[in-house]
Design a protein around this motif. Structure first.
Motif, PDB file in Angstrom:
ATOM      1  N   LEU A 175     -88.325  -2.880  93.064  1.00 36.87           N
ATOM      2  CA  LEU A 175     -88.351  -4.313  92.789  1.00 36.87           C
ATOM      3  C   LEU A 175     -89.653  -4.938  93.290  1.00 36.87           C
ATOM      4  N   TRP A 176     -90.029  -4.556  94.495  1.00 32.28           N
ATOM      5  CA  TRP A 176     -91.254  -5.088  95.082  1.00 32.28           C
ATOM      6  C   TRP A 176     -92.459  -4.736  94.211  1.00 32.28           C
ATOM      7  N   GLN A 177     -92.554  -3.479  93.820  1.00 32.84           N
ATOM      8  CA  GLN A 177     -93.703  -3.015  93.050  1.00 32.84           C
ATOM      9  C   GLN A 177     -93.715  -3.596  91.642  1.00 32.84           C
ATOM     10  N   VAL A 178     -92.540  -3.656  91.004  1.00 27.74           N
ATOM     11  CA  VAL A 178     -92.453  -4.211  89.654  1.00 27.74           C
ATOM     12  C   VAL A 178     -92.809  -5.694  89.666  1.00 27.74           C
ATOM     13  N   ALA A 179     -92.288  -6.432  90.631  1.00 30.54           N
ATOM     14  CA  ALA A 179     -92.597  -7.857  90.725  1.00 30.54           C
ATOM     15  C   ALA A 179     -94.072  -8.079  91.019  1.00 30.54           C
ATOM     16  N   GLN A 180     -94.648  -7.257  91.903  1.00 30.37           N
ATOM     17  CA  GLN A 180     -96.067  -7.412  92.227  1.00 30.37           C
ATOM     18  C   GLN A 180     -96.942  -7.112  91.012  1.00 30.37           C
ATOM     19  N   ALA A 181     -96.578  -6.066  90.266  1.00 29.06           N
ATOM     20  CA  ALA A 181     -97.358  -5.721  89.073  1.00 29.06           C
ATOM     21  C   ALA A 181     -97.250  -6.799  88.002  1.00 29.06           C
TER      22      ALA A 181
ATOM     23  N   GLN B 128     -88.363 -12.218  85.481  1.00 22.53           N
ATOM     24  CA  GLN B 128     -86.947 -12.049  85.804  1.00 22.53           C
ATOM     25  C   GLN B 128     -86.334 -10.911  84.992  1.00 22.53           C
ATOM     26  N   ALA B 129     -86.649 -10.874  83.701  1.00 17.28           N
ATOM     27  CA  ALA B 129     -86.088  -9.823  82.845  1.00 17.28           C
ATOM     28  C   ALA B 129     -86.561  -8.449  83.283  1.00 17.28           C
ATOM     29  N   ARG B 130     -87.827  -8.351  83.675  1.00 17.72           N
ATOM     30  CA  ARG B 130     -88.354  -7.064  84.107  1.00 17.72           C
ATOM     31  C   ARG B 130     -87.699  -6.624  85.426  1.00 17.72           C
ATOM     32  N   CYS B 131     -87.487  -7.551  86.339  1.00 14.63           N
ATOM     33  CA  CYS B 131     -86.822  -7.205  87.605  1.00 14.63           C
ATOM     34  C   CYS B 131     -85.362  -6.822  87.371  1.00 14.63           C
ATOM     35  N   GLU B 132     -84.698  -7.548  86.471  1.00 14.56           N
ATOM     36  CA  GLU B 132     -83.318  -7.214  86.112  1.00 14.56           C
ATOM     37  C   GLU B 132     -83.253  -5.789  85.573  1.00 14.56           C
ATOM     38  N   GLN B 133     -84.178  -5.462  84.706  1.00  6.23           N
ATOM     39  CA  GLN B 133     -84.208  -4.123  84.129  1.00  6.23           C
ATOM     40  C   GLN B 133     -84.477  -3.072  85.199  1.00  6.23           C
ATOM     41  N   ALA B 134     -85.334  -3.404  86.169  1.00  6.92           N
ATOM     42  CA  ALA B 134     -85.653  -2.452  87.241  1.00  6.92           C
ATOM     43  C   ALA B 134     -84.411  -2.080  88.040  1.00  6.92           C
ATOM     44  N   ILE B 135     -83.501  -3.021  88.231  1.00  3.61           N
ATOM     45  CA  ILE B 135     -82.257  -2.718  88.935  1.00  3.61           C
ATOM     46  C   ILE B 135     -81.344  -1.866  88.074  1.00  3.61           C
ATOM     47  N   ARG B 136     -81.223  -2.228  86.792  1.00  3.28           N
ATOM     48  CA  ARG B 136     -80.323  -1.478  85.919  1.00  3.28           C
ATOM     49  C   ARG B 136     -80.819  -0.063  85.642  1.00  3.28           C
ATOM     50  N   ASN B 137     -82.097   0.198  85.892  1.00  2.16           N
ATOM     51  CA  ASN B 137     -82.583   1.570  85.774  1.00  2.16           C
ATOM     52  C   ASN B 137     -81.724   2.541  86.586  1.00  2.16           C
ATOM     53  N   TYR B 138     -81.181   2.053  87.691  1.00  2.47           N
ATOM     54  CA  TYR B 138     -80.431   2.893  88.623  1.00  2.47           C
ATOM     55  C   TYR B 138     -78.942   2.948  88.311  1.00  2.47           C
ATOM     56  N   ASP B 139     -78.485   2.151  87.329  1.00  4.33           N
ATOM     57  CA  ASP B 139     -77.055   2.085  87.032  1.00  4.33           C
ATOM     58  C   ASP B 139     -76.239   1.934  88.324  1.00  4.33           C
ATOM     59  N   PRO B 140     -76.565   0.914  89.153  1.00  2.72           N
ATOM     60  CA  PRO B 140     -75.871   0.805  90.435  1.00  2.72           C
ATOM     61  C   PRO B 140     -74.370   0.639  90.259  1.00  2.72           C
ATOM     62  N   CYS B 141     -73.610   1.435  90.993  1.00  2.00           N
ATOM     63  CA  CYS B 141     -72.152   1.421  90.877  1.00  2.00           C
ATOM     64  C   CYS B 141     -71.581   0.648  92.062  1.00  2.00           C
ATOM     65  N   ILE B 142     -71.541  -0.655  91.958  1.00  4.18           N
ATOM     66  CA  ILE B 142     -70.969  -1.493  93.007  1.00  4.18           C
ATOM     67  C   ILE B 142     -69.454  -1.549  92.800  1.00  4.18           C
ATOM     68  N   SER B 143     -69.003  -1.830  91.629  1.00  6.99           N
ATOM     69  CA  SER B 143     -67.631  -1.606  91.169  1.00  6.99           C
ATOM     70  C   SER B 143     -67.677  -1.731  89.660  1.00  6.99           C
ATOM     71  N   CYS B 144     -66.608  -2.091  89.024  1.00  5.50           N
ATOM     72  CA  CYS B 144     -66.595  -2.092  87.555  1.00  5.50           C
ATOM     73  C   CYS B 144     -66.670  -3.489  86.954  1.00  5.50           C
ATOM     74  N   ALA B 145     -66.825  -4.529  87.766  1.00  4.68           N
ATOM     75  CA  ALA B 145     -66.842  -5.884  87.228  1.00  4.68           C
ATOM     76  C   ALA B 145     -68.202  -6.207  86.621  1.00  4.68           C
ATOM     77  N   THR B 146     -68.214  -7.063  85.633  1.00  7.36           N
ATOM     78  CA  THR B 146     -69.441  -7.552  85.006  1.00  7.36           C
ATOM     79  C   THR B 146     -69.427  -9.067  85.074  1.00  7.36           C
ATOM     80  N   HIS B 147     -70.575  -9.619  85.468  1.00  7.62           N
ATOM     81  CA  HIS B 147     -70.664 -11.065  85.639  1.00  7.62           C
ATOM     82  C   HIS B 147     -71.863 -11.600  84.886  1.00  7.62           C
TER      83      HIS B 147
END
Length: 440
Positions: free
Chosen positions: A390-396, A406-425
């Motif tokens: 996130l730091w590097q993507v935002a800096q670049a 914002q869209a690029r940072c959002e995508q950077a997180i979803r690259n990892y498919d983080p499994c926090i639970s199954c809810a979508t917001h």
């Protein structure tokens, strides 16, 4: 006024979209510098390790499966492996093959879900899978059928698609119906072709350039691409590490902005998951998957998290190939399980969940009562890597307008498919101008 013309900015995302669970993102910018990033996992802790204390040694596969509806098999397999180590039991032969087959079902449904509905919209400019389906109905239907096939495989072997009920310490409660298993061959043959098409499809995406600066950690495959195993391989050491030594290298700590612990490997930021598995075990890919990876432009190592969608698609193909092979080779064993008698001791288990290495440690007494339990899931291990990216993507992208950044940072997180639970917001960003310098 563009983002480039402002002095202080805060990208404050209250709820991340298209991830499993409840998390937020904050990026703080002062002038031309990113001065702070946070992946805030605020979903309340669920205390599964505490639930396990005082329970019987046969119970972890059923209890831990409830941690996640997307990757329950990972929790079942890691926990069963740890208990079996304590009790001096080895599950091998066709029972081990059935475990791998069940795990293939989980990889298929999880990777198909992520690739088609959670991640591809980022590359194609859609808010989500439903909007994408209006213009790409055939593509989305292909993804849904792939997921359905993975779910069906989990039903046939595991008893049901969500939180399977057929897994036990020592094997299974009952063997799958042979006719139902063989009936899956046509679907799995179709899935191999559909997964191959998936690799070609995502390889054509416009993938941003990025080089991840983290160590890689994954299970070491022993003759086959790793799903289950007992040794760990890393990008920093030629020596294989027994899973019993996991906690001597991986150290967790609490940070104020997350309810999930952060982990480091030998005091360094590290990555688990598809990029680590692929880069450390490329030579063990089945032939078709290896050829597809090369055709997609992947080398023997991939450190670009934006290209993880391509690597996941290669793993989707791998799981489909493996499942088809395992069904063809399956011969029902004499018994669905091997006897497991309790004895006091400490055991360790690890397997490769779709999102990365999942570690379990249990201590039980002579009567088989669990005295302590430790579970280290992939997303908590990857949090430092996510924040570094996130730091590097935002800096670049510091010169980009707020909505584009914002869209690029959002995508950077979803690259990892983080499994926090199954809810979508809903994903909503607020920009607060005039921020002073902040450091984390």
């Amino acid at each position: 006024m563009t983002a480039r013309e402002t002095t202080g900015r805060v990208l404050d995302v209250a709820a991340l979209a298209r991830v499993e669970g409840e998390g937020a993102m904050r990026v703080r910018i002062d002038g031309d510098l990113v001065v702070g990033v946070e992946l805030d996992i605020y979903e309340p802790p669920r205390f599964f390790e505490a639930f396990l204390r005082g329970r019987g040694y046969q119970e972890p596969p059923d209890i831990t499966a409830r941690i996640c509806g997307i990757c329950p098999v990972a929790y079942q397999m890691s926990s069963a492996q740890a208990i079996e180590q304590i009790c001096g039991v080895t599950v091998d032969g066709q029972l081990a093959a059935l475990r791998r087959l069940l795990y293939c079902g989980e990889w298929i449904e999880s990777h198909a879900l992520h690739v088609y509905l959670l991640h591809a919209p980022d590359f194609l400019g859609y808010d989500g899978g439903i909007a994408m389906a209006r213009d790409h109905r055939d593509v989305v239907e292909r993804g849904l059928r792939l997921k359905q096939i993975g779910n069906r495989l989990m039903e046939v072997v595991g008893g049901r698609a969500v939180h399977p009920v057929n897994v036990r310490v020592g094997g299974f409660y009952k063997l799958p119906d042979l006719d139902e298993l063989r009936a899956m061959v046509p679907d799995l043959q179709w899935a191999v072709g559909a997964a191959l098409d998936t690799v070609s499809w995502v390889a054509g995406f416009d993938i941003p350039e990025h080089h991840g600066e983290w160590d890689l950690v994954a299970l070491a495959g022993e003759g086959e691409y790793p799903i289950l195993g007992r040794r760990i391989t890393t990008s920093t050491s030629p020596e294989l590490i027994p899973i019993e030594e996991f906690s001597t290298h991986a150290v967790e700590e609490h940070v104020a902005h997350s309810n999930a612990l952060h982990a480091s490997w030998d005091q360094r930021t590290y990555l688990v998951g598809p990029l680590a598995r692929y880069s450390l075990n490329h030579h063990l890919l089945p032939p078709l998957a290896r050829e597809a990876a090369a055709a997609a432009g992947l080398g023997r190592e991939c450190r670009n998290p934006f290209a993880s969608i391509v690597v996941r698609s290669v793993e989707l193909l791998t799981a489909c190939e493996e499942a088809l092979r395992l069904v063809h080779e399956y011969v029902p064993p004499a018994s669905p399980s091997v006897p497991v008698a309790p004895r006091a001791g400490v055991g360790h288990g690890a397997s490769e969940a779709p999102r990365g290495l999942l570690y379990h440690r249990y201590e039980i007494d002579d009567e088989g009562t669990i005295r302590s339990a430790t579970i280290v899931p992939p997303t908590s291990q990857n949090q430092r890597a996510v924040e570094r990216d996130l730091w590097q993507v935002a800096q670049a992208g510091i010169a980009l307008d707020d909505d584009v950044l914002q869209a690029r940072c959002e995508q950077a997180i979803r690259n990892y498919d983080p499994c926090i639970s199954c809810a979508t917001h809903a994903f909503r960003v607020q920009v607060d101008r005039g921020w002073h310098r902040y450091r984390i």
